[in-house]
Motif scaffolding. Structure first.
Motif, PDB file in Angstrom:
ATOM      1  N   GLY A  14      79.021  -4.117 -88.607  1.00 48.28           N
ATOM      2  CA  GLY A  14      78.034  -3.323 -89.327  1.00 48.28           C
ATOM      3  C   GLY A  14      78.335  -1.845 -89.151  1.00 48.28           C
ATOM      4  O   GLY A  14      78.143  -1.305 -88.065  1.00 48.28           O
ATOM      5  N   ALA A  15      78.825  -1.182 -90.187  1.00 48.66           N
ATOM      6  CA  ALA A  15      79.238   0.214 -90.071  1.00 48.66           C
ATOM      7  C   ALA A  15      78.327   1.138 -90.865  1.00 48.66           C
ATOM      8  O   ALA A  15      78.771   2.078 -91.524  1.00 48.66           O
ATOM      9  N   GLY A  16      77.022   0.852 -90.795  1.00 50.03           N
ATOM     10  CA  GLY A  16      76.038   1.765 -91.370  1.00 50.03           C
ATOM     11  C   GLY A  16      75.770   2.912 -90.410  1.00 50.03           C
ATOM     12  O   GLY A  16      76.645   3.313 -89.637  1.00 50.03           O
ATOM     13  N   VAL A  17      74.555   3.445 -90.411  1.00 49.91           N
ATOM     14  CA  VAL A  17      74.226   4.599 -89.567  1.00 49.91           C
ATOM     15  C   VAL A  17      74.443   4.269 -88.099  1.00 49.91           C
ATOM     16  O   VAL A  17      75.136   5.010 -87.373  1.00 49.91           O
ATOM     17  N   PHE A  18      73.854   3.166 -87.607  1.00 52.81           N
ATOM     18  CA  PHE A  18      74.003   2.803 -86.209  1.00 52.81           C
ATOM     19  C   PHE A  18      75.445   2.457 -85.885  1.00 52.81           C
ATOM     20  O   PHE A  18      75.994   2.871 -84.859  1.00 52.81           O
ATOM     21  N   GLY A  19      76.063   1.682 -86.754  1.00 52.87           N
ATOM     22  CA  GLY A  19      77.431   1.260 -86.498  1.00 52.87           C
ATOM     23  C   GLY A  19      78.396   2.420 -86.406  1.00 52.87           C
ATOM     24  O   GLY A  19      79.294   2.432 -85.557  1.00 52.87           O
ATOM     25  N   ARG A  20      78.238   3.419 -87.263  1.00 51.73           N
ATOM     26  CA  ARG A  20      79.120   4.581 -87.208  1.00 51.73           C
ATOM     27  C   ARG A  20      78.943   5.345 -85.912  1.00 51.73           C
ATOM     28  O   ARG A  20      79.910   5.910 -85.374  1.00 51.73           O
ATOM     29  N   ASN A  21      77.755   5.375 -85.380  1.00 49.80           N
ATOM     30  CA  ASN A  21      77.552   6.009 -84.078  1.00 49.80           C
ATOM     31  C   ASN A  21      78.269   5.239 -82.973  1.00 49.80           C
ATOM     32  O   ASN A  21      78.856   5.834 -82.058  1.00 49.80           O
ATOM     33  N   HIS A  22      78.226   3.915 -83.042  1.00 52.64           N
ATOM     34  CA  HIS A  22      78.958   3.113 -82.066  1.00 52.64           C
ATOM     35  C   HIS A  22      80.460   3.357 -82.190  1.00 52.64           C
ATOM     36  O   HIS A  22      81.165   3.496 -81.174  1.00 52.64           O
ATOM     37  N   LEU A  23      80.958   3.410 -83.419  1.00 54.21           N
ATOM     38  CA  LEU A  23      82.377   3.702 -83.634  1.00 54.21           C
ATOM     39  C   LEU A  23      82.750   5.058 -83.033  1.00 54.21           C
ATOM     40  O   LEU A  23      83.802   5.193 -82.380  1.00 54.21           O
ATOM     41  N   ARG A  24      81.910   6.047 -83.247  1.00 51.29           N
ATOM     42  CA  ARG A  24      82.178   7.384 -82.700  1.00 51.29           C
ATOM     43  C   ARG A  24      82.248   7.355 -81.182  1.00 51.29           C
ATOM     44  O   ARG A  24      83.148   7.956 -80.574  1.00 51.29           O
ATOM     45  N   ILE A  25      81.310   6.646 -80.561  1.00 57.27           N
ATOM     46  CA  ILE A  25      81.287   6.598 -79.098  1.00 57.27           C
ATOM     47  C   ILE A  25      82.519   5.884 -78.558  1.00 57.27           C
ATOM     48  O   ILE A  25      83.151   6.349 -77.594  1.00 57.27           O
ATOM     49  N   TYR A  26      82.877   4.755 -79.164  1.00 55.04           N
ATOM     50  CA  TYR A  26      84.071   4.047 -78.702  1.00 55.04           C
ATOM     51  C   TYR A  26      85.310   4.950 -78.814  1.00 55.04           C
ATOM     52  O   TYR A  26      86.157   4.978 -77.912  1.00 55.04           O
ATOM     53  N   ARG A  27      85.418   5.687 -79.910  1.00 56.18           N
ATOM     54  CA  ARG A  27      86.553   6.593 -80.078  1.00 56.18           C
ATOM     55  C   ARG A  27      86.528   7.699 -79.023  1.00 56.18           C
ATOM     56  O   ARG A  27      87.558   8.004 -78.404  1.00 56.18           O
ATOM     57  N   ASP A  28      85.342   8.279 -78.788  1.00 58.87           N
ATOM     58  CA  ASP A  28      85.237   9.353 -77.801  1.00 58.87           C
ATOM     59  C   ASP A  28      85.575   8.847 -76.399  1.00 58.87           C
ATOM     60  O   ASP A  28      86.239   9.547 -75.623  1.00 58.87           O
ATOM     61  N   LEU A  29      85.111   7.649 -76.075  1.00 56.17           N
ATOM     62  CA  LEU A  29      85.421   7.092 -74.753  1.00 56.17           C
ATOM     63  C   LEU A  29      86.915   6.828 -74.614  1.00 56.17           C
ATOM     64  O   LEU A  29      87.512   7.087 -73.559  1.00 56.17           O
ATOM     65  N   GLN A  30      87.522   6.317 -75.679  1.00 56.59           N
ATOM     66  CA  GLN A  30      88.964   6.066 -75.636  1.00 56.59           C
ATOM     67  C   GLN A  30      89.726   7.374 -75.480  1.00 56.59           C
ATOM     68  O   GLN A  30      90.651   7.462 -74.653  1.00 56.59           O
ATOM     69  N   GLU A 289      74.040  11.850 -73.542  1.00 62.08           N
ATOM     70  CA  GLU A 289      73.731  11.117 -74.763  1.00 62.08           C
ATOM     71  C   GLU A 289      73.422   9.664 -74.406  1.00 62.08           C
ATOM     72  O   GLU A 289      74.298   8.958 -73.884  1.00 62.08           O
ATOM     73  N   PRO A 290      72.205   9.199 -74.657  1.00 62.69           N
ATOM     74  CA  PRO A 290      71.847   7.833 -74.263  1.00 62.69           C
ATOM     75  C   PRO A 290      72.792   6.765 -74.803  1.00 62.69           C
ATOM     76  O   PRO A 290      73.138   5.820 -74.084  1.00 62.69           O
ATOM     77  N   LEU A 291      73.240   6.904 -76.068  1.00 59.15           N
ATOM     78  CA  LEU A 291      74.122   5.884 -76.626  1.00 59.15           C
ATOM     79  C   LEU A 291      75.463   5.855 -75.898  1.00 59.15           C
ATOM     80  O   LEU A 291      76.025   4.785 -75.655  1.00 59.15           O
ATOM     81  N   MET A 292      75.982   7.007 -75.555  1.00 60.30           N
ATOM     82  CA  MET A 292      77.221   7.073 -74.782  1.00 60.30           C
ATOM     83  C   MET A 292      77.032   6.368 -73.436  1.00 60.30           C
ATOM     84  O   MET A 292      77.881   5.569 -73.006  1.00 60.30           O
ATOM     85  N   LEU A 293      75.916   6.644 -72.768  1.00 58.83           N
ATOM     86  CA  LEU A 293      75.639   6.031 -71.472  1.00 58.83           C
ATOM     87  C   LEU A 293      75.445   4.529 -71.606  1.00 58.83           C
ATOM     88  O   LEU A 293      75.885   3.753 -70.755  1.00 58.83           O
ATOM     89  N   GLU A 294      74.797   4.101 -72.686  1.00 59.94           N
ATOM     90  CA  GLU A 294      74.558   2.682 -72.913  1.00 59.94           C
ATOM     91  C   GLU A 294      75.864   1.922 -73.139  1.00 59.94           C
ATOM     92  O   GLU A 294      76.107   0.864 -72.527  1.00 59.94           O
ATOM     93  N   ILE A 295      76.710   2.441 -74.018  1.00 63.99           N
ATOM     94  CA  ILE A 295      77.971   1.766 -74.320  1.00 63.99           C
ATOM     95  C   ILE A 295      78.903   1.795 -73.114  1.00 63.99           C
ATOM     96  O   ILE A 295      79.587   0.805 -72.816  1.00 63.99           O
ATOM     97  N   ASP A 296      78.925   2.905 -72.393  1.00 62.70           N
ATOM     98  CA  ASP A 296      79.753   2.988 -71.191  1.00 62.70           C
ATOM     99  C   ASP A 296      79.306   1.949 -70.165  1.00 62.70           C
ATOM    100  O   ASP A 296      80.133   1.286 -69.523  1.00 62.70           O
ATOM    101  N   SER A 297      77.986   1.783 -70.013  1.00 62.06           N
ATOM    102  CA  SER A 297      77.446   0.774 -69.100  1.00 62.06           C
ATOM    103  C   SER A 297      77.815  -0.627 -69.559  1.00 62.06           C
ATOM    104  O   SER A 297      78.173  -1.492 -68.746  1.00 62.06           O
TER     105      SER A 297
END
Length: 343
Positions: A14-30, A289-297
């Motif tokens: 799902g690459a809508g609004v939420f999905g694009r944020n997840h994609l951004r975080i994964y890229r930033d973490l990488q 950023e809560p989403l960054m912290l959530e995905i990292d966790s």
């Protein structure tokens, strides 16, 4: 499962609004050195999908089945995924992924009903998978700061107001917005629900857009919740009282204000006009950023196999309370003759 020192192969469904944020975080973490690799994107919208592959440098599949077929053929590796589709599709998307042995971070709410949520929990247990639920405010640095100060809170007041957008209209305001605060208060109160009263109305959508709820817990703690997605302002606040103390959390600003009740205390000069016996202070909060912290966790859980901060069971608990609230809203509407508002 990823080996101890190999990159975790992740996907986003799902690459809508939420999905694009997840994609951004994964890229930033990488790019920040995290050992992960974006392995796949699943997006059914053909117009949106056409640009995704080039933008994110990852294969794009039209469905979960197509993605899993590619994985079975050895074309991709996939260890974990974010499920960012509308809530009504959570179960149909997450179930085959769990059955295929993929760890999941499912956006909140975990599902639309109890049976679907329970099935996801059973699949995660059967296949020994991580099932984390995206209750984002659990990772808000202000919430994390407050947790160590909890001392039997007895009264909560939560306000979550948003301006109207056409996003997330497949669910009502309780499942869309209020569920954030339901989850936080459940985790703070640590007590079963004894009783609840609720009222809500649809305003600009066919579903309830504004709701007010009073929940009483077995411990005697009481919580009031107000949520609206038809407000003229954006508010994200939680206030609560515990013995000799009042604490206010501003989720958006990541601020924590504490007022201590102490007859020996003098007013703090920085807050003129404070009555004697009260001392005001701000707790130091490390912004993030809560989403960054959530995905990292979540990625840590994938690597270590430790239980996620927001487990599938806690996602089910929040969903159960939200659905009980919706039932109470429907009951009140019938009793008060509000059928005209719901047609």
């Amino acid at each position: 499962m990823a080996e101890a020192h190999s990159p975790i192969s992740v996907g986003v469904v799902g690459a809508g609004v939420f999905g694009r944020n997840h994609l951004r975080i994964y890229r930033d973490l990488q790019q920040g050195g995290r050992p992960i690799q974006l392995a796949a994107i699943v997006e059914a919208d053909t117009t949106r999908a056409a640009a995704l592959s080039e933008e994110w440098r990852a294969p794009v599949y039209p469905s979960v089945d197509a993605c899993l077929d590619a994985r079975r053929r050895g074309e991709i590796q996939l260890d974990a995924a974010s499920v960012c589709v509308p809530t009504s599709a959570h179960h149909s998307v997450a179930a085959p992924l769990l059955a295929a042995g993929i760890d999941l971070l499912v956006e909140k709410p975990i599902a639309t009903d109890i049976a679907q949520a329970a099935d996801l929990l059973a699949l995660a247990e059967k296949h020994s998978r991580i099932l984390a639920v995206g209750h984002l405010e659990r990772f808000n640095p202000a919430v994390s700061t407050v947790r160590s100060s909890l001392n039997r809170p007895m009264f909560f007041e939560a306000h979550r107001l948003s301006v109207f957008t056409p996003r997330a209209l497949d669910v009502d305001v309780v499942l869309d917005l209020m569920i954030h605060d339901l989850d936080i208060v459940l985790s703070f109160a640590q007590s079963p629900v004894r009783d609840l009263r609720a009222v809500g109305l649809p305003i600009l959508s066919p579903k309830v857009d504004i709701a007010n709820v009073r929940v009483e817990f077995e411990s005697g703690c009481v919580a009031n919740f107000t949520a609206s997605r038809v407000s003229t302002e954006r508010v994200r606040k939680l206030r609560f009282f515990q013995p000799h103390q009042y604490i206010s959390i501003d989720y958006a600003r990541q601020d924590v204000l504490v007022i201590d009740v102490d007859p020996r205390a003098a007013p703090v000069p920085a807050f003129p006009g404070l009555p004697p016996g009260l001392a005001m202070r701000k707790l130091p909060v490390q912004p993030g950023e809560p989403l960054m912290l959530e995905i990292d966790s979540f990625l840590d859980c994938v690597r270590t196999r430790e239980a996620p901060r927001v487990s599938g069971q806690e996602g089910l608990d929040a969903l159960t309370l939200a659905l009980d609230i919706n039932n109470a809203i429907a009951t009140h509407a019938r009793r008060a003759g509000l059928d005209a508002f719901t047609r």
